[in-house]
Design an enzyme around this catalytic site. Structure first.
Site, PDB file in Angstrom:
ATOM      1  N   ASP A 277       0.878  -1.163   0.000  1.00 36.57           N
ATOM      2  CA  ASP A 277       0.000   0.000   0.000  1.00 36.57           C
ATOM      3  C   ASP A 277       0.927   1.227   0.000  1.00 36.57           C
ATOM      4  OD1 ASP A 277      -2.068   1.761   0.026  1.00 36.57           O
ATOM      5  OD2 ASP A 277      -3.136   0.855   1.704  1.00 36.57           O
TER       6      ASP A 277
HETATM    7  C1  BGC Z   1      -4.963   3.329   0.008  1.00 29.62           C
HETATM    8  C2  BGC Z   1      -4.996   2.321  -1.129  1.00 29.62           C
HETATM    9  C3  BGC Z   1      -4.745   3.029  -2.439  1.00 29.62           C
HETATM   10  C4  BGC Z   1      -3.425   3.771  -2.346  1.00 29.62           C
HETATM   11  C5  BGC Z   1      -3.086   4.531  -3.609  1.00 29.62           C
HETATM   12  C6  BGC Z   1      -3.734   4.195  -0.021  1.00 29.62           C
HETATM   13  O1  BGC Z   1      -3.846   5.256   0.867  1.00 29.62           O
HETATM   14  O2  BGC Z   1      -5.063   2.657   1.239  1.00 29.62           O
HETATM   15  O3  BGC Z   1      -6.232   1.652  -1.155  1.00 29.62           O
HETATM   16  O4  BGC Z   1      -4.752   2.106  -3.488  1.00 29.62           O
HETATM   17  O5  BGC Z   1      -3.481   4.704  -1.299  1.00 29.62           O
HETATM   18  O6  BGC Z   1      -3.934   5.628  -3.751  1.00 29.62           O
END
Ligand code: BGC
Length: 841
Positions: A225
């Site tokens: 993530d």
């Molecule tokens: C989120 C993810 C997301 C990523 C990219 C993170 O803060 O938890 O679900 O894909 O950011 O935007």
């Protein structure tokens, strides 16, 4: 490893491999042209494919219903088609990876991202997830089911330690991911921010290697993530393939070189994760050469067939919770309709955070009625406010769109280097603000026209990441280009507090507005949100009561917005925000023909439901939501949804209530297996709305289930249930045959009944079909982690040991005995039972 992957890997030096496993920028991987390795784009996910923008900025895209609505469709085949649309959209945005689906579980109703997740139930989530994955990947776009695992709340999400026992993980939280791997064939997985039993998920070897790769046979890539990677050697050894976003903090030739030199990891670990990234490029066609899917090349599709599919999907996920016979309304005889509620005019089609996209359109119920039922006598009343903080300016106060002109330099001078339009008073920039715009120093002038609804005092409000001022009628009314401001909690906590000033506006008069933004004093993220709110004292509920009393039917659209339901923060409470509960009660008292449409992402308090003639839970229904709600209200579509989560009668009845949100950095999943319907059945608590409940406008009759493999079985072959379903009504409609398995007394404590399969059928009046549900061994099994006691506990005990009720070997077990297999309309509406005698295995 395929020959292609092997040869590309061999062509890379150790340093290049170490660079390959970290991103290049926020949404791209690195390229190595001499080794024939191109960069690829990745995009959020999960209700659209946003492309290179951030927080709803960027190229417009299809916005499908949010995850909780997809769960409520109980229709994997439909979700697979929606996945296909997102696969096409991702490629049209130059991306070969869609950061989706979100398949954590609704453990607690307040989970900030419940709207993104399908359900409380692992099987429903798993079957829908697998279908979504198949649909997206059919277009050559990889999926990354997320967030692996136990990221079921936003509370302290970057650091919290989710303490979950192994049986609960195996029987609940891992299951949707297991389906995504085994039945969806996902090419990727996204590791979660949180810790799991003390170890960050991104460096959790048990999770990323033992369970995911060795037990489930996953051979894809694990992507972190965003900013969730926590170590170099630990992550590489655990099986984290790709650190995002780039440039890497833990992965790339610097830190990986040091870890190799220190002997904390070896070249084999690096080859394994670099091989994962190359396999991603191979599977998505990137290694095969130029096929037009390049990062930065973004196009809009906006295909009519997708619009129709999305409209149908929103209706298919709309749950008719209660109906005293008023619904469906007849547009030719309904007379006048009072449409009430802030969300009736401004539909909440998706939740907040990284799931936000710039949708092709946002159709509210009012828009749909204006467009498709122009002859209907409709009166609108807002009813109340539901703002949590500053809401960005948008229609109807903003007439048309804002025109944004970009300048290089901080002071809005020189030539316009880029321009675009925006339907909202919020602008966010991360990385490249636009073609030809210098990200280091730029300014933007947004011009448009306001039309106020009230005459009198209004407040103009601003949250800025940089410097901004607002002009009305050519006069500066709010100037924050100088001075110091505290931080607020908007824009991931990086924006200023709300800065405001009073202004006078005249109802109906067109007032030019200009918002001037400069990136001066911003760091990393740039942008501003400007909103305008009337301060004119009006009794909004009384206006709504009056409108309702004067109409034949009242439709109250209640809900939340992306400020209440968003990534980064759990919901503040279970009740609808603002005065909406009171609004419903008073409107229903003023007009007995009151229908309530619930436009929230997760479950909310429905304690007012008994006072309404009809209740529809529409969720965050995607860009066509207003049309779909109108279709269901007027009977053009059957409400196809069934609740994907149990709604407790009181928040205190929720399963995780005593173990939420966590304390001292830890959240203990103390309710274990007992979330959702498993909890309500085990504790004999009557919910407000049971899991799986939902009415159709048609009526259906079901036969007793025919069970093959019934009688005595050792489950060498699956048990198959067949149920004849006939539509006995006079409208087409859909029904869901749900199958719950009730085990005999077992060695370990087990839920009373668990959903183990379902089939959705669509039938014309009088039509008959056979629903078929397959139950394999796992449908009857539980996971026994085995006796964990240290040996020798009985030594020195003079009393002879009694019979042991423990096993030593962990694994999935089926106890012998008679299992009752129920066909059901919900977890609380059991229809027929069949017995299956199992010999145990
Ligand atoms: C989120 C993810 C997301 C990523 C990219 C993170 O803060 O938890 O679900 O894909 O950011 O935007």
């Amino acid at each position: 490893m395929s020959e292609t992957v092997e040869s590309r890997l061999a062509a890379l030096s150790t340093e290049e491999k170490a660079d390959l496993v970290a991103g290049e920028a926020i949404w791209t991987t690195k390229s190595f042209p001499e080794a024939g390795i191109p960069a690829i784009g990745v995009t959020d996910g999960p209700n659209g494919a946003r492309g290179g923008g951030l927080l709803g900025t960027g190229t417009a895209t299809a916005c499908i219903p949010a995850g909780a609505v997809l769960g409520a469709t109980w229709d994997p085949e439909l979700v697979e088609r929606l996945g296909g649309v997102l696969g096409d959209e991702a490629r049209a945005k130059g991306c070969r990876v869609l950061l989706a689906p979100t398949i954590n579980l609704h453990r607690n109703p307040l989970g900030g991202r419940n709207f993104e997740c399908y359900s409380e139930d692992p099987i429903l989530s798993g079957l829908v997830a697998a279908a979504f994955v198949r649909g997206v990947q059919s277009r050559g776009v990889a999926t990354t089911p997320k967030h692996f695992v136990a990221n079921d709340s936003e509370f302290e999400r970057n650091t919290i330690d989710s303490q979950v026992d192994e049986r609960t993980l195996r029987e609940l939280y891992l299951v949707p991911f297991e389906y995504a791997v085994a039945e969806g064939g996902t090419w990727g997985i996204m590791s979660a921010y949180n810790r799991l039993n003390g170890t960050f998920c991104s460096e959790n070897e048990w999770l990323l290697t033992q369970v995911l790769r060795e037990e489930w046979g996953f051979d894809g890539f694990v992507i972190s993530d965003w900013f969730a990677a926590r170590s170099t050697a630990g992550s590489a050894r655990a099986g984290l393939s790709l650190e995002m976003p780039g440039p890497g903090q833990w992965y790339n030739q610097g830190p990986i070189g040091e870890a190799l030199a220190a002997g904390e990891m070896d070249e084999g670990h690096l080859d394994r994760i670099a091989g994962d990234v190359l396999r991603l490029l191979e599977r998505t066609g990137a290694l095969a050469g130029d096929d037009g899917c390049e990062p930065g090349q973004e196009q809009e599709l906006d295909r009519p067939e997708d619009q129709a599919l999305l409209r149908g999907a929103a209706a298919a996920g709309t749950v008719l919770v209660a109906n005293n016979g008023l619904l469906p309304l007849d547009p030719t005889t309904s007379g006048s309709v009072a449409v009430i509620g802030p969300n009736a005019r401004k539909a909440q089609i998706m939740g907040g955070g990284s799931a936000t996209v710039q949708a092709y359109r946002n159709v509210s119920l009012m828009d749909a009625l204006d467009e498709e039922h122009p002859d209907l006598d409709v009166r609108y009343a807002q009813g109340c406010d539901i703002e949590r903080s500053l809401i960005a300016l948008s229609a109807p106060m903003l007439k048309g769109k804002l025109r944004l002109e970009y300048f290089n330099g901080h002071d809005w001078s020189g030539p316009v280097v880029h321009s675009r339009e925006s339907a909202s008073g919020e602008m966010v920039f991360f990385g490249e603000p636009g073609p030809g715009v210098n990200p280091e120093a730029f300014s933007v002038r947004a011009s448009g026209v306001l039309v106020a609804e009230d005459t009198g005092q209004h407040t103009v409000g601003l949250v800025q990441l940089g410097r901004c001022r607002v002009l009305l009628d050519g006069e500066v009314v709010l100037d924050a280009t100088e001075g110091d401001y505290d931080r607020g909690d908007d824009f991931f906590g990086m924006g200023s507090e709300v800065i405001s000033a009073p202004v006078q506006l005249t109802a109906g008069r067109e007032t030019p507005i200009v918002i001037e933004y400069s990136s001066r004093d911003s760091f990393m993220l740039c942008g501003a949100r400007v909103g305008l709110k009337s301060q004119v004292d009006r009794d909004l509920i009384a206006e709504a009561e009056e409108a309702a009393a004067a109409a034949d039917v009242a439709v109250v659209v209640v809900g939340t917005n992306a400020d209440w339901e968003t990534e980064g923060r759990d919901r503040d409470w279970f009740d609808l925000p603002g005065d909406q509960s009171e609004l419903i009660r008073r409107v229903a008292a003023a007009n007995p023909n009151t229908v309530v449409v619930v436009n929230t992402g997760g479950a909310c308090n429905l304690d007012w439901a008994g006072e309404a003639a009809g209740v529809l839970v529409a969720g965050f229904g995607g860009q066509e939501m207003g049309y779909a709600v109108a279709d269901v209200l007027f009977g053009a579509a059957d409400p196809g949804g069934r609740m994907a989560m149990t709604v407790p009668a009181r928040y205190e009845h929720s399963p995780a209530y005593l173990n939420y949100p966590g304390e001292n950095g830890v959240v203990r999943y103390g309710e274990g297996l007992y979330i959702g319907h498993r909890w309500f059945d085990a504790r004999a608590i009557e919910p407000a709305v049971p899991f799986g409940h939902g009415l159709s406008y048609a009526t259906f009759e079901w036969s007793e289930p025919r069970v093959s493999g019934g009688g005595d079985t050792d489950l060498a072959d699956p048990v198959i249930l067949e149920v004849d379903v006939v539509n006995t009504g006079d409208r087409p409609g859909s029904d869901v045959v749900q199958v719950y398995v009730e085990p005999p007394p077992s060695l370990l404590h087990r839920p009373v009944r668990e959903l183990k399969g379902f089939a959705k059928v669509h039938l014309a009046p009088g039509e008959r079909t056979t629903a078929r549900i397959v139950l394999n061994r796992r449908a009857f099994a539980y996971y026994d982690p085995g006796d964990q006691s240290p040996p020798g506990l009985e030594v020195g005990n003079p009393v002879p040991a009694g019979e042991s009720h423990k096993r030593n070997d962990p694994g999935w077990y089926v106890d012998p005995g008679t299992y009752t297999v129920w066909t059901a309309r919900s977890s609380a509406d059991l229809v027929h039972a069949a017995e299956v005698h199992l010999s145990g295995s």
